[in-house]
Motif scaffolding. Sequence first.
Motif, mmCIF file in Angstrom:
data_model
loop_
_atom_site.group_PDB
_atom_site.id
_atom_site.type_symbol
_atom_site.label_atom_id
_atom_site.label_comp_id
_atom_site.label_asym_id
_atom_site.label_seq_id
_atom_site.Cartn_x
_atom_site.Cartn_y
_atom_site.Cartn_z
ATOM 1 N N TYR A 195 6.030 25.853 -17.570
ATOM 2 C CA TYR A 195 7.070 26.046 -18.583
ATOM 3 C C TYR A 195 6.623 25.456 -19.927
ATOM 4 O O TYR A 195 6.817 26.074 -20.976
ATOM 5 C CB TYR A 195 8.377 25.388 -18.132
ATOM 6 N N ALA A 196 6.042 24.268 -19.899
ATOM 7 C CA ALA A 196 5.586 23.617 -21.129
ATOM 8 C C ALA A 196 4.553 24.486 -21.848
ATOM 9 O O ALA A 196 4.524 24.543 -23.082
ATOM 10 C CB ALA A 196 5.011 22.237 -20.817
ATOM 11 N N THR A 197 3.701 25.159 -21.080
ATOM 12 C CA THR A 197 2.720 26.054 -21.684
ATOM 13 C C THR A 197 3.409 27.208 -22.406
ATOM 14 O O THR A 197 3.050 27.577 -23.532
ATOM 15 C CB THR A 197 1.772 26.613 -20.616
ATOM 16 N N LYS A 198 4.437 27.775 -21.778
ATOM 17 C CA LYS A 198 5.180 28.872 -22.396
ATOM 18 C C LYS A 198 5.891 28.401 -23.670
ATOM 19 O O LYS A 198 5.907 29.113 -24.683
ATOM 20 C CB LYS A 198 6.208 29.441 -21.403
ATOM 21 N N GLU A 199 6.457 27.213 -23.627
ATOM 22 C CA GLU A 199 7.128 26.688 -24.806
ATOM 23 C C GLU A 199 6.121 26.438 -25.928
ATOM 24 O O GLU A 199 6.406 26.674 -27.111
ATOM 25 C CB GLU A 199 7.874 25.398 -24.470
ATOM 26 N N GLY A 200 4.938 25.968 -25.561
ATOM 27 C CA GLY A 200 3.908 25.740 -26.569
ATOM 28 C C GLY A 200 3.459 27.030 -27.237
ATOM 29 O O GLY A 200 3.243 27.075 -28.441
ATOM 30 N N VAL A 201 3.340 28.095 -26.451
ATOM 31 C CA VAL A 201 2.946 29.392 -27.006
ATOM 32 C C VAL A 201 4.014 29.908 -27.965
ATOM 33 O O VAL A 201 3.711 30.546 -28.982
ATOM 34 C CB VAL A 201 2.701 30.403 -25.869
ATOM 35 N N ALA A 202 5.286 29.628 -27.672
ATOM 36 C CA ALA A 202 6.382 30.072 -28.540
ATOM 37 C C ALA A 202 6.310 29.406 -29.913
ATOM 38 O O ALA A 202 6.833 29.949 -30.890
ATOM 39 C CB ALA A 202 7.726 29.772 -27.885
ATOM 40 N N ASP A 203 5.677 28.226 -30.003
ATOM 41 C CA ASP A 203 5.479 27.542 -31.274
ATOM 42 C C ASP A 203 6.804 27.364 -32.010
ATOM 43 O O ASP A 203 6.982 27.820 -33.145
ATOM 44 C CB ASP A 203 4.482 28.313 -32.140
ATOM 45 N N LEU A 204 7.748 26.699 -31.350
ATOM 46 C CA LEU A 204 9.058 26.494 -31.947
ATOM 47 C C LEU A 204 8.960 25.606 -33.183
ATOM 48 O O LEU A 204 8.168 24.675 -33.218
ATOM 49 C CB LEU A 204 10.007 25.848 -30.934
ATOM 50 N N PRO A 205 9.773 25.891 -34.204
ATOM 51 C CA PRO A 205 9.738 25.045 -35.404
ATOM 52 C C PRO A 205 10.324 23.671 -35.130
ATOM 53 O O PRO A 205 11.049 23.466 -34.151
ATOM 54 C CB PRO A 205 10.601 25.836 -36.401
ATOM 55 N N VAL A 206 10.018 22.744 -36.007
ATOM 56 C CA VAL A 206 10.580 21.403 -35.880
ATOM 57 C C VAL A 206 12.087 21.483 -36.082
ATOM 58 O O VAL A 206 12.557 22.140 -37.014
ATOM 59 C CB VAL A 206 9.969 20.453 -36.927
ATOM 60 N N PRO A 207 12.890 20.886 -35.187
ATOM 61 C CA PRO A 207 14.352 20.959 -35.327
ATOM 62 C C PRO A 207 14.822 20.467 -36.680
ATOM 63 O O PRO A 207 14.324 19.484 -37.219
ATOM 64 C CB PRO A 207 14.864 20.044 -34.190
ATOM 65 N N VAL A 208 15.795 21.182 -37.250
ATOM 66 C CA VAL A 208 16.371 20.801 -38.536
ATOM 67 C C VAL A 208 17.477 19.775 -38.294
ATOM 68 O O VAL A 208 18.373 20.012 -37.482
ATOM 69 C CB VAL A 208 16.945 22.039 -39.262
ATOM 70 N N PRO A 209 17.453 18.617 -38.972
ATOM 71 C CA PRO A 209 18.516 17.612 -38.774
ATOM 72 C C PRO A 209 19.867 18.199 -39.106
ATOM 73 O O PRO A 209 20.019 18.940 -40.072
ATOM 74 C CB PRO A 209 18.131 16.497 -39.754
ATOM 75 N N SER A 210 20.856 17.872 -38.286
ATOM 76 C CA SER A 210 22.204 18.408 -38.478
ATOM 77 C C SER A 210 22.958 17.538 -39.477
ATOM 78 O O SER A 210 23.866 16.808 -39.135
ATOM 79 C CB SER A 210 22.950 18.463 -37.144
ATOM 80 N N GLU A 211 22.545 17.601 -40.750
ATOM 81 C CA GLU A 211 23.167 16.813 -41.797
ATOM 82 C C GLU A 211 24.109 17.641 -42.661
ATOM 83 O O GLU A 211 24.721 17.138 -43.591
ATOM 84 C CB GLU A 211 22.099 16.202 -42.698
#
Length: 300
Positions: free
Chosen positions: A140-156
Motif C-alpha cells: 500500500y505504501a508503494t501505491k501511495e508513493g506512486v500517487a505522489d500526494l501533495p503536502v497537506p494544506v494546514p486548515s487555517e
Amino acid sequence: MQRKAYVFGVAALLVATVTLAGCTGSDGGEEPPDSKQDGSGTTASAAEPGRYRTLPEPCGAVERGTLDSLLPGLKQVTDAEQREKAYAGAPTVTYDTDRKVGCRWTAEAASATDRLWVDFERVTSYENAVSDDSRASQLYATKEGVADLPVPVPSESVSPTTTPSTDESGASDEATGGAADDTAGDPSGGADDSADGGDGGSPAPTDDPSATSSSTPSPSETPAALQPRTLDDLGDEAFLDDALSASRQRTVTVVFRTSNVIVTIRYDEQPTSTTDVPSSEDMQKKVRELAGRLDDTLNE
C-alpha cells in the motif's frame, strides 16, 4: 582350558561393542540441532496470517443503485439485453482469482461518458518473520508513493460566516484597507486576502485580464479541501487522488487497505462538451461512499 577360551571371547566382544558405540554416538550424547530453530535454539514462529483467505466476486460487489449513481448512462440504454450486460460489468483479466480480481463498467450518457473500475488484491507474505498485514501495508505504501500526494494544506482558513473581517468596532478592516460594509459580503475579502488566506485559500478576483490565470481558480484547479490526500476514516489506511486532464476528463481514485486486502476504485468522467468540467466534489463523494460500502462488505 575350554572355560578360559570362552571368557576371553566374551571380553573381546564387549570391547568391540563399546568401541562401536563411541564411534556412532553424538558429541556428549546431545541431539543434533533442529534445522527449523534459530541461533538461540528456539523454534522460529511464523508471523500471523492475514484476516482474508478469499476475495469477493468483484462484478457483484457494487449494488445496482450505486451503479445508477456513478454511471447514469446505464439507465439510458434502450436495448434490455445490452442494458443488463452493461450492469453486469466486465471482469478484468487475472491469472489467480484467489489473489487478484476486478471488474469494470462503462456507460455513455448524453452529457458524459463514465467509467468505473474496482479491484481487490489479497496479499500473502512468503517470509515467516513478516505477516500478511505487514506485507500488504508495504505494498500500500508503494501505491501511495506512486500517487505522489501533495503536502497537506494546514486548515487555517475561516469560513465566510465566521470570518473576522468585521466586528462591532471595525478594527480588522484596517489590515485590509477596506470598509467593513464593502468587504463583508465579498467572497474575495479584498485584494490582500489571497495572500493572507482569509477566504479559505481562494485567490481574489481581479479586473486585470493578464492576471486571470494566476489570480482566479481555473477549471483545472481543485479546491484545497478536495486536493489529493490521505483518508483517516476508511480501512486501516487509505488515500484519495483527483486529477483533471487537458481534455477535461476527471479521474478520482481511492485506494484503501483492510488487513491483507487492498482495494482500488477508479472513477472517470469525460464530458461530451469541451466546456464542461466534472465536479470534483460530486465525484469524490460518490467514490468515497462506494469505498465505505466495500469496506463494510469485507468486514461482514
